[in-house]
Write a protein that holds these residues in place. Structure first.
Motif, mmCIF file in Angstrom:
data_model
loop_
_atom_site.group_PDB
_atom_site.id
_atom_site.type_symbol
_atom_site.label_atom_id
_atom_site.label_comp_id
_atom_site.label_asym_id
_atom_site.label_seq_id
_atom_site.Cartn_x
_atom_site.Cartn_y
_atom_site.Cartn_z
ATOM 1 N N LYS A 38 3.241 47.061 -51.742
ATOM 2 C CA LYS A 38 3.362 45.986 -50.748
ATOM 3 C C LYS A 38 2.453 46.297 -49.580
ATOM 4 O O LYS A 38 2.076 47.451 -49.362
ATOM 5 C CB LYS A 38 4.806 45.885 -50.251
ATOM 6 N N GLN A 39 2.152 45.248 -48.816
ATOM 7 C CA GLN A 39 1.419 45.429 -47.568
ATOM 8 C C GLN A 39 2.138 46.474 -46.713
ATOM 9 O O GLN A 39 3.369 46.507 -46.714
ATOM 10 C CB GLN A 39 1.479 44.116 -46.806
ATOM 11 N N LYS B 73 10.579 37.230 -44.456
ATOM 12 C CA LYS B 73 10.036 35.922 -44.044
ATOM 13 C C LYS B 73 11.124 34.855 -44.005
ATOM 14 O O LYS B 73 11.991 34.808 -44.875
ATOM 15 C CB LYS B 73 8.975 35.483 -45.047
ATOM 16 N N PHE C 273 11.894 47.867 -39.322
ATOM 17 C CA PHE C 273 13.220 47.295 -39.144
ATOM 18 C C PHE C 273 13.364 46.262 -40.266
ATOM 19 O O PHE C 273 12.497 45.395 -40.428
ATOM 20 C CB PHE C 273 13.352 46.667 -37.756
ATOM 21 N N ASP D 116 6.289 46.417 -35.235
ATOM 22 C CA ASP D 116 7.581 47.052 -34.965
ATOM 23 C C ASP D 116 7.495 48.064 -33.812
ATOM 24 O O ASP D 116 8.500 48.348 -33.155
ATOM 25 C CB ASP D 116 8.097 47.787 -36.211
ATOM 26 N N ARG E 62 8.708 50.873 -46.353
ATOM 27 C CA ARG E 62 8.131 49.838 -47.220
ATOM 28 C C ARG E 62 7.595 50.467 -48.509
ATOM 29 O O ARG E 62 6.977 51.522 -48.470
ATOM 30 C CB ARG E 62 7.018 49.072 -46.481
ATOM 31 N N TYR F 81 -2.055 40.447 -37.399
ATOM 32 C CA TYR F 81 -2.565 41.175 -38.564
ATOM 33 C C TYR F 81 -3.864 40.490 -38.987
ATOM 34 O O TYR F 81 -4.227 39.439 -38.462
ATOM 35 C CB TYR F 81 -1.530 41.151 -39.700
HETATM 36 N N1 523 Z 1 6.674 42.962 -41.395
HETATM 37 C C1 523 Z 1 6.481 43.797 -40.321
HETATM 38 N N2 523 Z 1 7.595 44.381 -39.769
HETATM 39 C C2 523 Z 1 8.855 44.166 -40.251
HETATM 40 C C3 523 Z 1 9.028 43.291 -41.364
HETATM 41 C C4 523 Z 1 10.395 43.001 -41.926
HETATM 42 C C5 523 Z 1 7.893 42.699 -41.914
HETATM 43 O O1 523 Z 1 5.349 44.024 -39.854
HETATM 44 N N3 523 Z 1 9.899 44.778 -39.655
HETATM 45 C C6 523 Z 1 5.502 42.325 -42.013
HETATM 46 C C7 523 Z 1 5.176 42.919 -43.355
HETATM 47 C C8 523 Z 1 4.593 41.766 -44.110
HETATM 48 C C9 523 Z 1 5.216 40.518 -43.474
HETATM 49 O O2 523 Z 1 5.786 40.953 -42.242
HETATM 50 O O3 523 Z 1 3.196 41.734 -43.850
HETATM 51 C C10 523 Z 1 6.286 39.865 -44.320
HETATM 52 O O4 523 Z 1 7.342 40.787 -44.526
HETATM 53 P P1 523 Z 1 8.101 40.864 -45.913
HETATM 54 O O5 523 Z 1 8.978 42.077 -45.902
HETATM 55 O O6 523 Z 1 8.708 39.555 -46.249
HETATM 56 O O7 523 Z 1 6.836 41.142 -46.788
HETATM 57 P P2 523 Z 1 6.603 41.278 -48.303
HETATM 58 O O8 523 Z 1 5.464 42.223 -48.440
HETATM 59 O O9 523 Z 1 7.884 41.610 -48.973
HETATM 60 O O10 523 Z 1 6.128 39.842 -48.671
HETATM 61 P P3 523 Z 1 6.542 38.957 -49.913
HETATM 62 O O11 523 Z 1 6.489 39.876 -51.093
HETATM 63 O O12 523 Z 1 5.502 37.873 -49.895
HETATM 64 O O13 523 Z 1 7.921 38.475 -49.561
#
Ligand code: 523
Length: 139
Positions: free
Chosen positions: A34-35, A46, A42, A128, A30, A84
């Protein structure tokens, strides 16, 4: 249950274990900003309102990795979930052994193809982590 607990939303995220012909699994780092930055996940993302999970995964794989996946090649595998701080994540992991195009890090800070017994060497988001043992047993 307190009002605060009830207010925590559930977020549906779909993810995939891409498996190559040598039995290695793709994980993706990641990116900064980003978070959960720096953790190896994996790939996935969303599910949008009204979107089917499989369609969401196919869309995310095109956006993030530049590959095309046929829905018939997505085997549903297992659900994971994690509370979370600000949301509850619910995430099915699909297994996929066939795709077209070259896997490319379009949005991640790095990609790694890893044997299932080495996945635990990579720090992962808590949602994960349980998937690693299931994959090790399955592959
Ligand atoms: N996770 C997670 N594991 C995992 C994925 C694909 C995503 O824990 N394998 C979590 C990480 C983020 C949330 O799920 O907190 C949403 O994922 P994602 O990839 O859509 O997150 P961001 O940070 O890209 O969010 P946006 O920018 O809002 O789309």
């Amino acid at each position: 249950m307190s009002e605060a607990a009830e207010a925590v939303p559930t977020v549906l995220v779909v993810a995939v274990a891409l498996v190559d012909p040598d039995g290695r699994v793709l994980i993706a780092k990641r990116p900064e900003g980003k978070q959960l930055a720096g953790l190896w996940e994996f790939p996935g993302g969303k599910v949008e309102p009204g979107e089917r999970p499989e369609a969401a995964l196919i869309r995310e794989l095109k956006e993030e990795l530049g590959i095309d996946v046929n829905e018939a090649c997505l085997a549903p595998f297992v659900f994971t979930s994690h509370a979370y701080d600000s949301f509850h994540l619910l995430m099915p992991l699909y297994l996929c052994r066939r795709w077209s195009g070259v896997v490319t890090a379009r949005e991640h800070a790095g990609l790694a193809w890893v044997k299932p017994n080495k996945l635990s060497d990579y720090p992962m988001p808590p949602a994960d982590e349980p998937l690693v043992a299931w994959l090790r047993d399955l592959l």
